[in-house]
Write an enzyme that holds these catalytic residues in place. Structure first.
Site, PDB file in Angstrom:
ATOM      1  N   ALA A 113       0.850  -1.189   0.000  1.00  0.00           N
ATOM      2  CA  ALA A 113       0.000   0.000   0.000  1.00  0.00           C
ATOM      3  C   ALA A 113       0.888   1.241   0.000  1.00  0.00           C
ATOM      4  O   ALA A 113       1.936   1.267   0.639  1.00  0.00           O
ATOM      5  CB  ALA A 113      -0.899  -0.002   1.232  1.00  0.00           C
ATOM      6  N   ILE A 114       0.446   2.250  -0.736  1.00  0.00           N
ATOM      7  CA  ILE A 114       1.181   3.514  -0.798  1.00  0.00           C
ATOM      8  C   ILE A 114       0.227   4.645  -0.438  1.00  0.00           C
ATOM      9  O   ILE A 114      -0.873   4.727  -0.970  1.00  0.00           O
ATOM     10  CB  ILE A 114       1.785   3.750  -2.200  1.00  0.00           C
ATOM     11  CG1 ILE A 114       2.849   2.692  -2.481  1.00  0.00           C
ATOM     12  CG2 ILE A 114       2.369   5.156  -2.326  1.00  0.00           C
ATOM     13  CD1 ILE A 114       3.456   2.756  -3.861  1.00  0.00           C
ATOM     14  N   GLY A 115       0.675   5.477   0.468  1.00  0.00           N
ATOM     15  CA  GLY A 115      -0.083   6.659   0.860  1.00  0.00           C
ATOM     16  C   GLY A 115       0.899   7.734   1.270  1.00  0.00           C
ATOM     17  O   GLY A 115       1.644   7.561   2.227  1.00  0.00           O
ATOM     18  N   GLY A 126       4.350   7.179   3.200  1.00  0.00           N
ATOM     19  CA  GLY A 126       5.070   6.411   2.195  1.00  0.00           C
ATOM     20  C   GLY A 126       4.412   5.103   1.855  1.00  0.00           C
ATOM     21  O   GLY A 126       3.356   5.073   1.241  1.00  0.00           O
ATOM     22  N   LEU A 127       5.022   3.989   2.290  1.00  0.00           N
ATOM     23  CA  LEU A 127       4.503   2.696   1.862  1.00  0.00           C
ATOM     24  C   LEU A 127       4.540   1.671   2.990  1.00  0.00           C
ATOM     25  O   LEU A 127       5.323   1.784   3.925  1.00  0.00           O
ATOM     26  CB  LEU A 127       5.276   2.182   0.650  1.00  0.00           C
ATOM     27  CG  LEU A 127       6.768   1.917   0.792  1.00  0.00           C
ATOM     28  CD1 LEU A 127       7.027   0.491   1.259  1.00  0.00           C
ATOM     29  CD2 LEU A 127       7.452   2.137  -0.545  1.00  0.00           C
ATOM     30  N   ALA A 128       3.653   0.684   2.847  1.00  0.00           N
ATOM     31  CA  ALA A 128       3.620  -0.472   3.747  1.00  0.00           C
ATOM     32  C   ALA A 128       3.686  -1.716   2.874  1.00  0.00           C
ATOM     33  O   ALA A 128       2.779  -1.986   2.082  1.00  0.00           O
ATOM     34  CB  ALA A 128       2.337  -0.472   4.583  1.00  0.00           C
ATOM     35  N   CYS A 144      -7.997  -0.536   2.068  1.00  0.00           N
ATOM     36  CA  CYS A 144      -7.821   0.676   1.261  1.00  0.00           C
ATOM     37  C   CYS A 144      -9.127   1.169   0.645  1.00  0.00           C
ATOM     38  O   CYS A 144      -9.117   1.923  -0.327  1.00  0.00           O
ATOM     39  CB  CYS A 144      -6.770   0.465   0.165  1.00  0.00           C
ATOM     40  SG  CYS A 144      -5.146   0.031   0.820  1.00  0.00           S
TER      41      CYS A 144
END
Length: 191
Positions: A113-115, A126-128, A144
């Site tokens: 996931a990117i946020g 950033g990202l998980a 999401c």
């Protein structure tokens, strides 16, 4: 011409709130490095790594204005670095989808996931990346906010336990390649 240095702060398994506090200090350091009276040289950029609940969280703090990088291109860069990592691990089927489906996917399941947040051209969040995440948690939510999509992990896709520490070095190598920088270890955002 030498590549810009980006600090790496490896927090290990810390509470999410602590990782956010460190990230906020990194953002403040990056802003201060470009403010009036700042010493000459590139702004302080960082990537904060932590491991709450077993995904790999990476919070890059980069100056997009200095890099002349639009926000959408930055998000695409995050996807590209995870795709490089996946190829290194033997997951050639990993792919990025067009917006609004950000992140990295295996079929209809999200692997990463990117946020991101961007204020005054400085990125945060950033990202998980799901390494060895317990996927049963996602049975009770709509991940999401995307109906009909699932979640997967490196461990599930590779059929073996993949701990965060197994992917750190190839992740950091991919980060350097995609963002054209040299990573240096650091204890604090201002080091």
């Amino acid at each position: 011409m030498s590549r810009p240095a980006v600090r790496v702060l490896r927090l290990g398994a810390v509470p999410y709130a602590e990782a956010l506090r460190v990230q906020e200090r990194c953002v403040a350091a990056a802003r201060a490095a470009r403010g009036p009276g700042a010493p000459p040289g590139p702004p302080a950029e960082s990537v904060v790594l932590s491991e709450p609940a077993r995904p790999l969280l990476a919070f890059p703090v980069l100056d997009l204005r200095r890099r002349r990088l639009p926000l959408r291109a930055y998000v695409a860069g995050l996807e590209a670095l995870v795709l490089r990592l996946c190829r290194r691990l033997g997951l050639g089927a990993a792919r990025a989808l067009p917006p609004p489906f950000t992140g990295v996917w295996m079929g209809d399941s999200k692997l990463c996931a990117i946020g991101v947040h961007c204020g005054n051209h400085i990125t945060s969040h950033g990202l998980a990346l799901n390494c060895c995440t317990d996927l049963t948690w996602f049975d009770h939510i709509v991940p999401c906010g995307l109906e009909g999509k699932g979640v997967t992990s490196l461990s599930h896709e590779l059929g073996q336990h993949v701990a965060v520490n197994h992917v750190l070095e190839p992740f950091l190598d991919s980060f350097q390649e995609v963002f054209d920088c040299t990573l240096v270890s650091s204890k604090e955002p201002g080091d």
